[in-house]
Design a protein around this motif. Structure first.
Motif, PDB file in Angstrom:
ATOM      1  N   LYS A   1      39.732  35.208  40.301  1.00  0.00           N
ATOM      2  CA  LYS A   1      39.683  33.753  40.497  1.00  0.00           C
ATOM      3  C   LYS A   1      38.966  33.050  39.346  1.00  0.00           C
TER       4      LYS A   1
ATOM      5  N   CYS B   1      43.919  32.142  55.477  1.00  0.00           N
ATOM      6  CA  CYS B   1      43.310  30.966  54.853  1.00  0.00           C
ATOM      7  C   CYS B   1      44.223  29.749  54.977  1.00  0.00           C
TER       8      CYS B   1
ATOM      9  N   LYS C   1      39.152  36.123  49.357  1.00  0.00           N
ATOM     10  CA  LYS C   1      38.393  37.337  49.051  1.00  0.00           C
ATOM     11  C   LYS C   1      38.022  37.362  47.573  1.00  0.00           C
ATOM     12  N   GLY C   2      36.953  38.090  47.252  1.00  0.00           N
ATOM     13  CA  GLY C   2      36.554  38.237  45.867  1.00  0.00           C
ATOM     14  C   GLY C   2      37.332  39.342  45.177  1.00  0.00           C
TER      15      GLY C   2
ATOM     16  N   ASP D   1      30.404  28.821  43.011  1.00  0.00           N
ATOM     17  CA  ASP D   1      29.956  30.078  43.600  1.00  0.00           C
ATOM     18  C   ASP D   1      28.448  30.108  43.354  1.00  0.00           C
TER      19      ASP D   1
ATOM     20  N   SER E   1      40.044  31.550  46.600  1.00  0.00           N
ATOM     21  CA  SER E   1      40.609  32.782  47.142  1.00  0.00           C
ATOM     22  C   SER E   1      39.775  33.165  48.357  1.00  0.00           C
TER      23      SER E   1
ATOM     24  N   SER F   1      44.125  41.239  50.360  1.00  0.00           N
ATOM     25  CA  SER F   1      44.108  39.932  49.708  1.00  0.00           C
ATOM     26  C   SER F   1      45.236  39.045  50.217  1.00  0.00           C
TER      27      SER F   1
ATOM     28  N   PRO G   1      34.295  32.789  47.148  1.00  0.00           N
ATOM     29  CA  PRO G   1      35.305  33.341  48.068  1.00  0.00           C
ATOM     30  C   PRO G   1      35.037  32.893  49.504  1.00  0.00           C
TER      31      PRO G   1
END
Length: 399
Positions: free
Chosen positions: A158, A300, A153-154, A183, A151, A293, A267
């Motif tokens: 996810k 992305c 963004k956090g 991560d 993703s 998002s 992210p």
């Protein structure tokens, strides 16, 4: 002995490269004129003496367009050669260089120490690629699917999707699934699966584990539901010692040992994420039902399409779906430009299960989100279509 080839007409730069590889890198340097680029790749290799190089430096004096064309050919025909390009690292140049397969872009005024570091990284990358190419060719093994869960963004769930995906696949393929927490600074796979790992990814990418898949398995944590986990470092600072090349080698190893390698990425589009996408057979993109998002996912997709890093298997997940949000699934699809494959409705059970460290597919609760998660798993294994929901729960529940 590491071998280097520099294509440049700038003697001062050649001298800096020669000085950089003297000593620690123990290599020799052959220099070619930029004019050789006009004759094509075959002519370049005819002029090389000895074995093919490990690192090729496209130095100052080389036309950027010629450099990109050569890099594209080298990356396709000789992927074991690392390419280093010398140019002003503008956003446009860096993007085109990555697209062409260039390992690093360095400014023309880079000093000897900076060149030494980049050349050493390029050597390690070349060695990693050679090792990564050998097992499949020698053993003819069928590689597992590498599933990147991503993703931009956090805060979109996810890790919750990744852990439930691994649990669900593990119910259908026991002991054939591994989840990797990439991560590296703030990974939550361990807490999401209620694990207290003895080892982390830091140990798995260094030492004997990096060379032997059997040793690597000793650093994995076994989950009671019948899957393996490779968790993030305990200290965020340990991420500094894990490079994109480490990630490439690790995923290559795991793909030869497991049917499914589920990778929970950080992210954004950092170097570890891009390294994962280079090997991924599938990408699971998780998006929340909020404008930031959704717009982030659209950007992305645009960047990855330009970089040609979109995996063949694309699975788009809309999490926290809620009719009261002011947006519809059709609104989201229109914005991101691709269909939504799986919708997971907003749920009270899902965050509660995450906080307990027991994925919802591992428990016995009934929840609307389970249907969406099962649909996602079904995209990887159609057998789930004929598996009753309560049967799946019985197979993954911990006694």
């Amino acid at each position: 002995m590491s071998r280097f080839v520099a294509i440049t007409a700038v003697r001062d730069f050649e001298a800096r490269v020669r000085q950089a590889i003297t000593g620690a890198l123990h290599g020799d340097l052959q220099t070619l004129s930029p004019a050789v680029l006009q004759a094509g790749t075959d002519e370049i290799f005819k002029q090389l003496t000895g074995a093919p190089p490990e690192v090729m430096v496209l130095g100052p004096g080389v036309n950027p367009d010629d450099a990109f064309k050569l890099a594209t050919v080298i990356d396709l025909q000789y992927p074991e050669i690392s390419l280093l390009m010398v140019a002003e690292p503008t956003a446009d140049i860096v993007l085109k260089a990555m697209h062409a397969g260039v390992r690093d872009v360095v400014a023309p005024e880079a000093d000897v120490n900076e060149l030494r570091v980049l050349l050493e990284r390029a050597c390690l990358a070349a060695a990693s690629r050679r090792r990564g190419m050998q097992p499949a060719a020698e053993a003819g093994q069928e590689r597992g699917r590498v599933i990147a869960v991503m993703s931009p963004k956090g805060g979109v769930g996810k890790t919750t999707v990744a852990t439930n995906l691994a649990i669900g696949l593990g119910a259908l393929a026991p002991m054939s699934v591994v989840i990797v927490d990439l991560d590296l600074q703030f990974g939550d796979v361990a807490s999401g699966l209620l694990l207290e790992p003895e080892h982390s990814i830091t140990e798995a990418v260094h030492g004997a584990a990096a060379q032997d898949s059997m040793v690597l398995k000793a650093f994995l944590t076994v989950h009671p539901a019948g899957i393996y986990a490779l968790c993030a470092p305990q200290k965020p600072s340990d991420s500094d010692y894990i490079t994109a090349d480490h990630v490439t080698r690790l995923l290559n190893q795991l793909a030869t040992e497991f049917k499914y390698v589920v990778v929970d990425t950080a992210p954004g589009l950092g170097e570890h994420c891009l390294a994962t996408l280079e090997l991924a057979t599938d990408g699971v993109w998780v998006c929340g039902m909020d404008v930031p998002s959704i717009r982030g996912l659209r950007k992305c997709f645009s960047v990855l399409k330009e970089l040609q890093l979109l995996p063949q298997g694309r699975h788009t997940v809309l999490n926290f779906a809620d009719r009261k949000s002011g947006l519809s699934v059709q609104d989201v699809e229109a914005t991101i430009g691709v269909p939504i494959d799986t919708v997971i409705p907003r749920s009270k059970t899902l965050p509660y299960s995450t906080n307990r460290g027991i994925p919802v597919l591992q428990g016995t609760a009934r929840d609307a989100a389970i249907k969406g998660l099962r649909k996602l798993i079904q995209r990887f294994d159609p057998r789930l279509e004929t598996t009753p929901q309560n049967k799946l729960h019985r197979r993954v529940v911990v006694s």
